[in-house]
Design an enzyme around this catalytic site. Structure first.
Site, PDB file in Angstrom:
ATOM      1  N   HIS A 308      -9.820  -1.296  -0.295  1.00  0.00           N
ATOM      2  CA  HIS A 308      -9.466  -2.629   0.182  1.00  0.00           C
ATOM      3  C   HIS A 308      -8.322  -3.152  -0.670  1.00  0.00           C
ATOM      4  O   HIS A 308      -8.299  -2.918  -1.879  1.00  0.00           O
ATOM      5  CB  HIS A 308     -10.674  -3.581   0.095  1.00  0.00           C
ATOM      6  CG  HIS A 308     -10.487  -4.799   0.929  1.00  0.00           C
ATOM      7  ND1 HIS A 308      -9.814  -5.901   0.475  1.00  0.00           N
ATOM      8  CD2 HIS A 308     -10.840  -5.061   2.210  1.00  0.00           C
ATOM      9  CE1 HIS A 308      -9.777  -6.799   1.437  1.00  0.00           C
ATOM     10  NE2 HIS A 308     -10.384  -6.315   2.495  1.00  0.00           N
ATOM     11  N   ASP A 367     -16.115  -2.429   6.987  1.00  0.00           N
ATOM     12  CA  ASP A 367     -16.106  -1.626   8.208  1.00  0.00           C
ATOM     13  C   ASP A 367     -16.856  -0.313   8.075  1.00  0.00           C
ATOM     14  O   ASP A 367     -17.031   0.402   9.057  1.00  0.00           O
ATOM     15  CB  ASP A 367     -14.658  -1.343   8.638  1.00  0.00           C
ATOM     16  CG  ASP A 367     -14.027  -2.599   9.212  1.00  0.00           C
ATOM     17  OD1 ASP A 367     -14.752  -3.357   9.867  1.00  0.00           O
ATOM     18  OD2 ASP A 367     -12.833  -2.819   8.995  1.00  0.00           O
TER      19      ASP A 367
HETATM   20  N1  CMC Z   1      -9.110   7.334   1.127  1.00  0.00           N
HETATM   21  C1  CMC Z   1      -8.391   8.036   0.224  1.00  0.00           C
HETATM   22  N2  CMC Z   1      -7.466   7.482  -0.591  1.00  0.00           N
HETATM   23  C2  CMC Z   1      -7.249   6.172  -0.470  1.00  0.00           C
HETATM   24  C3  CMC Z   1      -7.952   5.381   0.454  1.00  0.00           C
HETATM   25  C4  CMC Z   1      -8.917   6.003   1.261  1.00  0.00           C
HETATM   26  N3  CMC Z   1      -9.613   5.293   2.170  1.00  0.00           N
HETATM   27  N4  CMC Z   1      -7.532   4.092   0.356  1.00  0.00           N
HETATM   28  C5  CMC Z   1      -6.591   4.074  -0.587  1.00  0.00           C
HETATM   29  N5  CMC Z   1      -6.421   5.330  -1.098  1.00  0.00           N
HETATM   30  C6  CMC Z   1      -5.507   5.706  -2.188  1.00  0.00           C
HETATM   31  C7  CMC Z   1      -4.075   5.754  -1.705  1.00  0.00           C
HETATM   32  O1  CMC Z   1      -3.717   7.053  -1.285  1.00  0.00           O
HETATM   33  C8  CMC Z   1      -3.313   5.319  -2.921  1.00  0.00           C
HETATM   34  O2  CMC Z   1      -3.208   6.400  -3.797  1.00  0.00           O
HETATM   35  P1  CMC Z   1      -1.902   6.547  -4.768  1.00  0.00           P
HETATM   36  O3  CMC Z   1      -1.924   5.340  -5.656  1.00  0.00           O
HETATM   37  O4  CMC Z   1      -2.156   7.830  -5.501  1.00  0.00           O
HETATM   38  O5  CMC Z   1      -0.722   6.578  -3.846  1.00  0.00           O
HETATM   39  C9  CMC Z   1      -4.238   4.283  -3.583  1.00  0.00           C
HETATM   40  O6  CMC Z   1      -5.558   4.637  -3.151  1.00  0.00           O
HETATM   41  C10 CMC Z   1      -3.945   2.851  -3.184  1.00  0.00           C
HETATM   42  O7  CMC Z   1      -3.930   2.783  -1.755  1.00  0.00           O
HETATM   43  P2  CMC Z   1      -2.972   1.863  -0.925  1.00  0.00           P
HETATM   44  O8  CMC Z   1      -2.863   2.373   0.463  1.00  0.00           O
HETATM   45  O9  CMC Z   1      -1.685   1.663  -1.683  1.00  0.00           O
HETATM   46  O10 CMC Z   1      -3.779   0.496  -0.967  1.00  0.00           O
HETATM   47  P3  CMC Z   1      -3.574  -0.734  -0.023  1.00  0.00           P
HETATM   48  O11 CMC Z   1      -4.110  -1.895  -0.734  1.00  0.00           O
HETATM   49  O12 CMC Z   1      -2.163  -0.783   0.462  1.00  0.00           O
HETATM   50  O13 CMC Z   1      -4.463  -0.371   1.273  1.00  0.00           O
HETATM   51  C11 CMC Z   1      -6.344  -0.104   2.690  1.00  0.00           C
HETATM   52  C12 CMC Z   1      -5.765  -0.838   1.477  1.00  0.00           C
HETATM   53  C13 CMC Z   1      -7.638  -0.795   3.108  1.00  0.00           C
HETATM   54  C14 CMC Z   1      -5.362  -0.187   3.869  1.00  0.00           C
HETATM   55  C15 CMC Z   1      -6.598   1.376   2.316  1.00  0.00           C
HETATM   56  O14 CMC Z   1      -7.548   1.435   1.278  1.00  0.00           O
HETATM   57  C16 CMC Z   1      -7.054   2.209   3.515  1.00  0.00           C
HETATM   58  O15 CMC Z   1      -6.204   2.719   4.252  1.00  0.00           O
HETATM   59  N6  CMC Z   1      -8.402   2.345   3.720  1.00  0.00           N
HETATM   60  C17 CMC Z   1      -8.925   3.030   4.883  1.00  0.00           C
HETATM   61  C18 CMC Z   1      -8.855   2.118   6.100  1.00  0.00           C
HETATM   62  C19 CMC Z   1      -9.885   1.021   6.067  1.00  0.00           C
HETATM   63  O16 CMC Z   1     -11.053   1.249   5.769  1.00  0.00           O
HETATM   64  N7  CMC Z   1      -9.453  -0.210   6.391  1.00  0.00           N
HETATM   65  C20 CMC Z   1     -10.351  -1.395   6.495  1.00  0.00           C
HETATM   66  C21 CMC Z   1     -10.031  -2.412   5.461  1.00  0.00           C
HETATM   67  S1  CMC Z   1     -11.283  -3.666   5.296  1.00  0.00           S
HETATM   68  C22 CMC Z   1     -11.333  -4.533   6.767  1.00  0.00           C
HETATM   69  C23 CMC Z   1     -10.070  -5.076   7.275  1.00  0.00           C
HETATM   70  O17 CMC Z   1      -9.096  -5.365   6.573  1.00  0.00           O
HETATM   71  O18 CMC Z   1     -10.018  -5.282   8.483  1.00  0.00           O
END
Ligand code: CMC
Length: 433
Positions: A308, A367
């Site tokens: 998140h 989720d």
């Molecule tokens: N699985 C594997 N690696 C992950 C994941 C994951 N679900 N989420 C983040 N990472 C890694 C990512 O690869 C990155 O690694 P590095 O620093 O080595 O490049 C690091 O963690 C930070 O990730 P980010 O994408 O820069 O973080 P963000 O804050 O931009 O994204 C997120 C947050 C929720 C979009 C992301 O964690 C994600 O894609 N999660 C899966 C989708 C999901 O469950 N979304 C629902 C969010 S909660 C409800 C809502 O908002 O509606």
């Protein structure tokens, strides 16, 4: 404003800027950079708005380090345990918990706005039966602006209130119509003797040819999920609603923009993606393979429902939903279509012990478990994000109302770091190689 300032030094010129620091009711200090470009000719750069506050708001507060979520100051755990969705909707919209009379008037108003114009119902026939329901919902919500002219004057508080009640009342009806259309079943009209969530279940699952009994645990579970999904401060879809609304666009168009933004798998579409992922994993023995893929930089696969932007410790909503999962699965006779809950629990256990997930603070989010509940209640996977949209409509409306009433409000218009071609002269096609 506080007495605090924040200085920024331009190392090439030696110029230093003192920026005012603002302090919210809770949370970190906020450096006000509003005059930076006008006075000093520089922009800030923050892709994904990781360090940027886009507005002042009094609706929802999140402390991502501590796993705290407050609606109008009330902890989500208390609201989830003691309140109900309609009362929470009132709280989010009006800022205070309602008196008995206020609650009954509000609930009555929502109940009496649930029907949609018959012509709008015909819109669904324009969609193929296998159209994604989010496409139907965003299209129909946007089209409401063509029907409800008594709620379109955004500078009139009466119009704004009518809009607010109307869209919150009608979104379950629109969602149910999308579902019935995809099933090829007749549309079921709303029933005013039922509460918000029971009415939604009835519109989804009853058919004209036999009586339908509403399972109170199903209604309770939906009510909980709706409370937990109702608002989440400046998330992607809410920011989209504010940005679209900041141009003075009609409120139905702004909400439809929010529905579209919610659809993506990184946001509300994650609940659908989680179920697909669990089905793909299939069984506990395959978990290590998928966890390894999630950690592989060269593989785009991510563990859906994990991570998140704001919560870096735990998502308090996920904990409440996990508990409800147990209750729903017990009441519905278990996970009839496959032991996905057990698989989800096992996946959570493996990931939470894994160095990669620990180091990056990746925890199950709201989720991860919500889809398991929806599935146990018989709601198809393609409808999961629609259910999220029904609940989040309350938050979108609350934020839209707050934005429109804000005297400092202006059109949202970010700037950019231009990295394209520098100035060059046009060459006629006859002179190009
Ligand atoms: N699985 C594997 N690696 C992950 C994941 C994951 N679900 N989420 C983040 N990472 C890694 C990512 O690869 C990155 O690694 P590095 O620093 O080595 O490049 C690091 O963690 C930070 O990730 P980010 O994408 O820069 O973080 P963000 O804050 O931009 O994204 C997120 C947050 C929720 C979009 C992301 O964690 C994600 O894609 N999660 C899966 C989708 C999901 O469950 N979304 C629902 C969010 S909660 C409800 C809502 O908002 O509606």
């Amino acid at each position: 404003m506080t007495d605090k300032t924040f200085s920024l030094t331009n190392n090439s010129t030696g110029d230093s800027v003192e920026l005012p620091v603002r302090q919210g009711a809770m949370g970190p200090d906020v450096v006000d950079i509003g005059t930076l470009y006008r006075n000093h000719g520089v922009f800030t750069f923050d892709p994904g708005f990781v360090s940027t506050g886009s507005c002042e708001s009094q609706i929802t507060y999140i402390d991502g380090e501590k796993g705290v979520l407050l609606y109008r100051g009330y902890p989500i755990e208390q609201l989830a345990g003691k309140s109900n969705f309609i009362e929470v909707a009132y709280l989010l919209l009006y800022g205070e918990l309602p008196s008995k009379t206020q609650l009954s008037e509000f609930s009555g108003s929502i109940t009496h706005h649930t029907m949609i114009n018959e012509t709008l119902l015909r819109f669904f026939n324009g969609f193929h039966y296998n159209a994604h329901p989010m496409a139907m919902v965003s299209g129909v919500i946007s089209s409401m602006s063509a029907f409800y002219h008594d709620s379109m004057k955004i500078d009139d508080p009466v119009h704004r209130e009518i809009f607010a009640h109307r869209v919150i009342a009608k979104i379950p009806t629109v969602a149910a119509a999308a579902y019935k259309h995809s099933m090829g079943q007749p549309f079921i009209y709303p029933r005013n003797d039922l509460d918000y969530c029971s009415n939604l279940l009835n519109m989804f699952f009853s058919v004209p040819c036999e009586p339908y009994e509403i399972n109170p645990i199903a209604a309770e579970a939906i009510d909980l999920l709706f409370i937990l999904h109702a608002d989440h401060e400046q998330n992607c879809s809410t920011s989209t609603v504010r940005l679209a609304g900041s141009s003075g666009a009609n409120p139905y168009a702004a909400i439809a923009a929010g529905v579209s933004a919610l659809w993506g798998p990184a946001h509300g579409g994650a609940n659908e993606a989680v179920l697909k992922m669990l089905n793909e994993i299939g069984s506990v023995e395959n978990i290590p393979k998928f966890v390894a893929r999630a950690k592989d930089k060269n593989d785009p696969f991510r563990l859906m429902g994990f991570g998140h932007r704001v919560y870096k410790n735990f998502d308090p909503r996920a904990t409440l939903i996990r508990d409800m999962c147990h209750k729903v699965l017990k009441a519905t006779g278990g996970d009839a279509n496959g032991p996905l809950f057990e698989l989800a629990l096992a996946l959570e256990e493996v990931a939470l012990k894994d160095e990669y997930f620990i180091e990056k603070n990746l925890y199950p989010n709201v989720d991860f478990y919500s889809g398991i509940i929806y599935r146990a209640l018989g709601i198809p996977v393609s409808m999961f994000t629609v259910m999220f949209a029904v609940a989040r409509t309350v938050g979108w409306v609350a934020h839209w109302l707050e934005m429109i009433a804000d005297p400092q409000g202006r059109i949202g218009r970010p700037r950019q770091l231009y990295t394209g071609a520098p100035l060059r002269d046009y060459v006629p096609v006859s002179e190009r190689d």
